[in-house]
Design a protein around this motif. Structure first.
Motif, mmCIF file in Angstrom:
data_model
loop_
_atom_site.group_PDB
_atom_site.id
_atom_site.type_symbol
_atom_site.label_atom_id
_atom_site.label_comp_id
_atom_site.label_asym_id
_atom_site.label_seq_id
_atom_site.Cartn_x
_atom_site.Cartn_y
_atom_site.Cartn_z
ATOM 1 N N ARG A 1 0.831 -1.207 0.000
ATOM 2 C CA ARG A 1 0.000 0.000 0.000
ATOM 3 C C ARG A 1 0.864 1.255 0.000
ATOM 4 N N ILE A 2 2.014 1.209 0.660
ATOM 5 C CA ILE A 2 2.945 2.344 0.657
ATOM 6 C C ILE A 2 3.556 2.497 -0.739
ATOM 7 N N ALA A 3 3.892 1.377 -1.388
ATOM 8 C CA ALA A 3 4.440 1.445 -2.750
ATOM 9 C C ALA A 3 3.427 2.086 -3.697
ATOM 10 N N ASP A 4 2.145 1.722 -3.562
ATOM 11 C CA ASP A 4 1.102 2.346 -4.378
ATOM 12 C C ASP A 4 1.017 3.843 -4.096
ATOM 13 N N GLN A 5 1.144 4.210 -2.829
ATOM 14 C CA GLN A 5 1.102 5.616 -2.426
ATOM 15 C C GLN A 5 2.288 6.391 -3.017
ATOM 16 N N ILE A 6 3.463 5.772 -3.006
ATOM 17 C CA ILE A 6 4.652 6.389 -3.595
ATOM 18 C C ILE A 6 4.415 6.648 -5.086
ATOM 19 N N CYS A 7 3.849 5.680 -5.777
ATOM 20 C CA CYS A 7 3.567 5.841 -7.205
ATOM 21 C C CYS A 7 2.608 7.003 -7.456
ATOM 22 N N GLN A 8 1.589 7.124 -6.637
ATOM 23 C CA GLN A 8 0.639 8.233 -6.783
ATOM 24 C C GLN A 8 1.336 9.578 -6.566
ATOM 25 N N GLN A 9 2.210 9.632 -5.569
ATOM 26 C CA GLN A 9 2.928 10.876 -5.285
ATOM 27 C C GLN A 9 3.922 11.210 -6.399
ATOM 28 N N LEU A 10 4.578 10.203 -6.950
ATOM 29 C CA LEU A 10 5.506 10.428 -8.059
ATOM 30 C C LEU A 10 4.780 10.983 -9.281
#
Length: 158
Positions: A56-65
């Motif tokens: 879920r954090i990896a998905d969040q990182i992708c959204q922020q990128l």
């Protein structure tokens, strides 16, 4: 925590790498590996990042990128089967009596000898991190002079 590999296609513009890395620093995420190089698109580069976190954090990182200036596309590669490679150059001591043994080890690991000096040899190792680390450990008894390596580069299978 799981390792996640993220591909970021970016415009070739000054400061884009700083913005990507800054996002990780501001959010307290660690970058385990980073590699930047050309891409299939003219005027664009591809950044491959490896980070350890929950999905879920990896998905969040992708959204922020995706929100960053000059970021064109973000893919979480680790959601599908993945091919990864790293390049490592290892310079080791190679006395005359040890050269044949080192050459044999390099051949076994499918490595290339790219330079031979009076007292040293430089070997190029291409593979996943485990293979590269195993080869480095086998060379340690000969004496390592210098090691340098790239970050992970990756692409989904198929």
């Amino acid at each position: 925590m799981t390792k996640h590999t993220i591909s970021v296609l970016v415009a070739d513009q000054p400061g884009v790498l700083q913005r990507v890395c800054g996002l990780f620093g501001r959010r307290g995420y660690n970058i385990d590996s980073i590699s930047v190089g050309r891409s299939e698109s003219e005027g664009c580069s591809r950044i491959i990042l490896v980070t350890s976190c929950e999905e879920r954090i990896a998905d969040q990182i992708c959204q922020q990128l995706n929100k960053l200036i000059d970021v064109i596309q973000v893919k979480l590669l680790s959601k599908k089967p993945l091919l990864t490679r790293e390049l490592m150059l290892i310079k080791c001591h190679a006395a005359a009596g040890a050269r044949q043994e080192i050459l044999g080890l390099a051949d076994t690991f499918r490595c290339s000898v790219i330079d031979v000096g009076a007292e040293t040899m430089t070997i190029q190792v291409v593979g996943d991190r485990e293979k590269n680390t195993a080869f480095l450990q086998i060379l340690r008894p000969f004496g390592i002079v210098e090691v340098t390596g790239t970050g992970v580069t990756a692409v989904n299978r198929g």
